[in-house]
Design an enzyme around this catalytic site. Structure first.
Site, mmCIF file in Angstrom:
data_model
loop_
_atom_site.group_PDB
_atom_site.id
_atom_site.type_symbol
_atom_site.label_atom_id
_atom_site.label_comp_id
_atom_site.label_asym_id
_atom_site.label_seq_id
_atom_site.Cartn_x
_atom_site.Cartn_y
_atom_site.Cartn_z
ATOM 1 N N LYS A 166 39.775 36.827 33.493
ATOM 2 C CA LYS A 166 39.938 35.470 32.961
ATOM 3 C C LYS A 166 39.283 34.509 33.937
ATOM 4 O O LYS A 166 39.695 34.402 35.090
ATOM 5 C CB LYS A 166 41.419 35.132 32.792
ATOM 6 C CG LYS A 166 41.652 33.698 32.349
ATOM 7 C CD LYS A 166 43.103 33.421 32.061
ATOM 8 C CE LYS A 166 43.315 31.961 31.705
ATOM 9 N NZ LYS A 166 44.716 31.666 31.424
ATOM 10 N N LYS A 219 37.990 36.881 28.989
ATOM 11 C CA LYS A 219 38.214 35.528 28.485
ATOM 12 C C LYS A 219 37.489 34.528 29.360
ATOM 13 O O LYS A 219 37.640 34.601 30.581
ATOM 14 C CB LYS A 219 39.725 35.267 28.535
ATOM 15 C CG LYS A 219 40.141 33.870 28.182
ATOM 16 C CD LYS A 219 41.618 33.707 28.388
ATOM 17 C CE LYS A 219 41.969 32.250 28.188
ATOM 18 N NZ LYS A 219 43.345 31.993 28.428
ATOM 19 N N SER A 245 39.469 28.303 22.903
ATOM 20 C CA SER A 245 39.519 27.033 22.161
ATOM 21 C C SER A 245 38.210 26.243 22.242
ATOM 22 O O SER A 245 37.692 25.788 21.226
ATOM 23 C CB SER A 245 40.688 26.191 22.659
ATOM 24 O OG SER A 245 40.579 25.932 24.053
#
Ligand code: PBG
Length: 294
Positions: A166, A219, A245
């Site tokens: 991430k 991610k 998002s």
């Protein structure tokens, strides 16, 4: 896999300003949404709580409080849709007044003080019925800590979807708006990964596998297709990619202006993530894509 944002209350459906077409839902409407997704063939969900400021504290204790609305709604979802795969979020940021994923002291994140909090959070989520817990916090050693904690309490069947690679990304903005969870000071660069680093992702993957992760996540997805491929080629467990998002919001904005064909752009984007090697694609467009296919 469809991410969903949950708020306390009833009959609430509020659009996120920086994320047109994406809503925060109260439990009743979220159950309806899940029913509709299931009918379209979307059967796995990543659930996030938008916690009112008054319920936050330094230690994020509401994250494992028995009256926690997120845990209660998760139980309702599993009662009503036992065949749904429900994945939680394990991290302090939705619950912490500091807005960081870990325990903050003198402007720094204290890794090992965070682990027991994450353990309690994961246990409460397993008890509520989540099929898998999803540590998104990026503390070191948390997969092993959570695995041992869950096993000790008898939750040997609850899986771990680890946010393995991430990155400290600019593309989480609309999500932080949705949860109102932006850090109050500083940034997340001491615990999320440096976007310049590729081999570190492999190192994180090896550690997570050794610690007991059942699935690994990369991610964001679209800006990290090479990392998805790298991990896919070097691990034997499923790889999930989180189309985050900001990556979705860019496409929405361009389509709204007529600059891109929304449907074709979504299909090509999801195809690219899949081609890079993702076994599981987590995207805010999951439902829309299933609708366009049917
Ligand atoms: C934080 C968390 C973030 C996202 C999922 N969990 C944001 C952050 O790290 O600040 C972002 C997801 C998205 O942008 O869609 N624990």
């Amino acid at each position: 896999m469809q991410p969903l944002f949950l708020v306390p209350g009833e009959g609430i459906r509020t659009e996120i300003p920086s994320f047109p077409g994406i809503f925060r839902l109260s439990g009743d409407l979220l159950l309806e949404e899940i029913g509709q997704c299931m009918a379209l063939g979307i059967k796995s969900f990543l659930l996030f709580p938008a916690v009112p400021e008054a319920l936050k504290d330094k230690g994020g204790t509401y994250g494992f409080a028995p009256e926690n609305f997120y845990l209660q709604v998760a139980s309702q979802i599993k009662d009503r849709f036992p065949e749904a795969c429900l994945v939680s979020d394990v991290a302090m940021d939705p619950y912490s007044t500091d807005g960081h994923d870990g325990w903050v002291e003198n402007g720094g994140i204290i890794n090992d003080k965070t682990l027991p909090i994450l353990g309690r959070m994961a246990l409460a989520q397993a008890q509520a019925g989540f099929d898998m817990v999803g540590p998104s916090d990026m503390m070191d050693g948390r997969v092993q800590y959570i695995r041992e904690f869950l096993d000790r309490e008898g939750f040997t069947q609850t899986g771990i979807l680890s946010y393995t690679a991430k990155y400290a990304s600019a593309f989480y903005g609309p999500f932080r708006d949705a949860l109102d969870s932006a850090p109050k000071s500083g940034d997340k660069k001491t615990y999320q990964m440096n976007p310049a680093n590729r081999r570190e992702a492999l190192r994180e993957a090896m550690l997570d596998i050794a610690e007991g992760a059942d699935m690994l996540m990369v991610k964001p997805a679209l800006h990290y297709l090479d990392i998805i491929r790298l991990i896919r080629d070097n691990s034997e467990i499923p790889v999930a990619a989180y189309h985050v998002s900001g990556e979705c919001a860019m496409l929405i904005a361009a389509a709204q202006r007529g600059w891109l064909d929304r449907r074709r752009a979504i299909e090509e984007t999801l195809l690219a993530i899949r081609r890079a090697g993702a076994d599981i694609v987590i995207t805010y467009f999951a439902r829309e894509y299933a609708e366009s296919l049917s």
